[in-house]
Design an enzyme around this catalytic site. Structure first.
Site, mmCIF file in Angstrom:
data_model
loop_
_atom_site.group_PDB
_atom_site.id
_atom_site.type_symbol
_atom_site.label_atom_id
_atom_site.label_comp_id
_atom_site.label_asym_id
_atom_site.label_seq_id
_atom_site.Cartn_x
_atom_site.Cartn_y
_atom_site.Cartn_z
ATOM 1 C CG HIS A 162 -2.054 0.945 1.171
ATOM 2 N ND1 HIS A 162 -2.207 1.975 2.081
ATOM 3 C CD2 HIS A 162 -3.101 1.051 0.321
ATOM 4 C CE1 HIS A 162 -3.289 2.659 1.804
ATOM 5 N NE2 HIS A 162 -3.851 2.131 0.741
ATOM 6 C CE LYS B 14 -1.270 4.712 -1.746
ATOM 7 N NZ LYS B 14 -1.932 4.237 -0.531
ATOM 8 C CG ASP C 226 18.851 11.566 -10.047
ATOM 9 O OD1 ASP C 226 18.763 10.522 -10.726
ATOM 10 O OD2 ASP C 226 18.832 12.711 -10.554
ATOM 11 C CG HIS D 259 -7.210 8.575 -0.305
ATOM 12 N ND1 HIS D 259 -5.902 8.433 -0.714
ATOM 13 C CD2 HIS D 259 -7.716 7.320 -0.227
ATOM 14 C CE1 HIS D 259 -5.628 7.147 -0.886
ATOM 15 N NE2 HIS D 259 -6.707 6.447 -0.589
ATOM 16 C CE LYS E 97 -4.102 6.846 2.806
ATOM 17 N NZ LYS E 97 -5.504 6.628 2.869
ATOM 18 C CG ASP F 109 1.644 17.132 22.865
ATOM 19 O OD1 ASP F 109 0.398 17.104 22.961
ATOM 20 O OD2 ASP F 109 2.396 16.561 23.673
#
Length: 472
Positions: A203, A205, A210, A390, A392, A397
């Site tokens: 999952h 991404k 380089d 979508h 996450k 704090d």
């Protein structure tokens, strides 16, 4: 995004549902997750040591940087109570000298990614869950092919389930032009290169250019991200076509942390028994390019417990003033529920921004099944309207922030390979706070009184969906 935004995959795909049905009888007796995290008791540990561009810093240098990060923030003890524990849990180093750019939504992220690809000189390593054969996917494919023809080696890991509907010809064209393409955990057991485990998915991404620039977050390669979620134009387009914009978050990183991300990519390639990679300069000498302190955290179901889950629980458990979570798929297990309730119980301001609509019916209603329990504990819940949420992200704090691919559900914690970056300090924390406030202003508060009046049909949907929690 689950298996895809497409309707046939909205509930994680027919294949996974069938697999879940076969296993459901075996798992029916499991009422909750096992304790999958190490002992999170707060104990004194060794001083936190940071790594710079030229290796580990001295204890004095590390202490000075951590004091700088602490200064100007809220009255929090998170550095002393959390960082050493996090380091013992995760193992990857805290790196200093990084530059971190917060990217909101697809247009900004794709623009930055394509610029980096265009400037590539040595290699491009990419790992993605979904790579659609649409306008965005075709543009990316052509950009990668162009660089490969210029002598830049391109290596691509694509999840088999996430790219299940992408035509084989799409990837064959990449390979015909010299790009190395590795199918992660093939859905077809006859194509498996190691033990076949349909439910384990990649999952992550990740894009590395380089060995110096990296991108990570929640954004897949798909035209559903083509419209920004905050712009008036995106809202107008959504009304015209009947499809809301997708709200997501990514990071662009430069500096020593990129080497840690490169290690994770190469480890995945090796574990999946990919063909030998061309000899390239995958680990160039990296100079400090900024002031951000960053830790890269990769999780895998092959490990005893989810490293990202463990460090998130540790951060919430160490929170003194605030815990702000924005997440697309919220199906908490008992340990996460307990951590959120305990934080609210000791006076921490706990706020969750969750979707008001989603591409996964089961996840949406399973998560809502926990609202009443959380609201009674003092957790504040908001639903983002007008978009498909979508993102996450988490902010604790005001000084501990994370962005990545990890959802707050059992699938991410138990079954998926996930990737997050933790960024420390008030400088980046203030950017995440501003983003959170912007989303909060576009969200509707869910009150306990309101939620207790929800109709029976919603309660029934919640009960049905929660029965699938392990597979979501």
């Amino acid at each position: 995004m689950r298996l895809s935004s497409r309707p046939w995959r909205a509930c994680h795909g027919l294949a996974l549902r069938l697999f879940g049905l076969l296993c459901l009888a075996v798992l029916a007796g499991c009422a909750s997750l096992p304790v999958i995290v190490p002992d999170l008791a707060r104990r004194p540990g060794p001083p936190v040591q940071l790594e710079g561009a030229r290796g580990p810093l001295s204890a004095a240098q590390s202490k000075a940087i951590l004091e700088r990060l602490r200064s100007g923030g809220q009255d929090t003890d998170i550095f002393a109570r959390h960082l050493a524990l996090e380091e013992s849990i995760v193992g990857s180093p805290l790196t200093t000298g990084n530059q971190v750019q917060l990217l909101q939504d697809g247009p900004a992220t794709y623009r930055a990614m394509f610029e980096a690809i265009s400037a590539a000189q040595d290699h491009i390593n990419m790992e993605t869950y979904i790579l659609d054969d649409d306008e965005v996917g075709q543009s990316l494919a052509q950009a990668l092919i162009d660089k490969q023809r210029q002598g830049v080696q391109v290596n691509l890991i694509r999840d088999s389930a996430g790219t299940f509907s992408t035509p084989a010809a799409f990837f064959q064209r990449l390979m015909d032009n010299g790009i190395k393409v590795l199918e992660f955990n093939p859905v077809n057991p006859l194509a498996a290169r190691k033990d076949w485990a349909l439910n384990q998915r990649d999952h992550r991404k990740l894009l590395i250019v380089d060995g110096r620039t990296a991108f990570l977050g929640g954004i897949n390669i798909s035209s559903v991200y083509s419209g920004g979620s905050f712009s008036q134009g995106a809202r107008d387009r959504a009304r015209r076509v009947g499809t809301p914009a997708w709200r997501d978050t990514d990071l662009k990183l430069q500096g020593p942390v990129v080497a840690e991300l490169q290690k994770l990519f190469l480890a995945t390639w090796a574990s999946q028994k990919g063909d030998p990679l061309a000899a390239k300069n995958y680990f160039p000498q990296l100079e400090g390019v900024g002031r951000q302190v960053v830790r890269a955290i990769g999780s895998s179901p092959e490990e005893p417990y989810s490293l990202i889950y463990a460090t998130l629980l540790s951060a919430i458990g160490s929170a003194e003033t605030s815990v702000y979570l924005t997440n697309a798929y919220f199906v908490p297990d008992p340990q996460l529920l307990a951590a959120l309730e305990a934080a609210a119980g000791r006076g921490v301001d706990v706020k969750l921004i969750l979707p008001s609509r989603t591409d996964s019916w089961l996840v949406f209603h399973a998560g809502r099944g926990y609202y009443e329990q959380l609201l009674r504990a003092g957790v504040k819940i908001y639903e983002r309207h007008g978009v498909i949420l979508h993102a996450k992200t988490a902010l604790v704090d005001g000084v501990w922030a994370t962005v990545g691919s990890t959802n707050l559900d059992w699938r991410s914690f138990l079954h998926n390979h996930e990737l997050n970056a933790v960024v420390l300090g008030t400088e980046f924390g203030s950017q995440v706070q501003a983003m959170f406030d912007k989303d909060l202003a576009a969200s509707d508060a869910i009150t306990l009184a309101q939620w207790e009046r929800r109709p029976l049909h919603l309660r029934l949907k919640e009960l049905f969906a929660r029965a699938w929690a392990y597979w979501l």
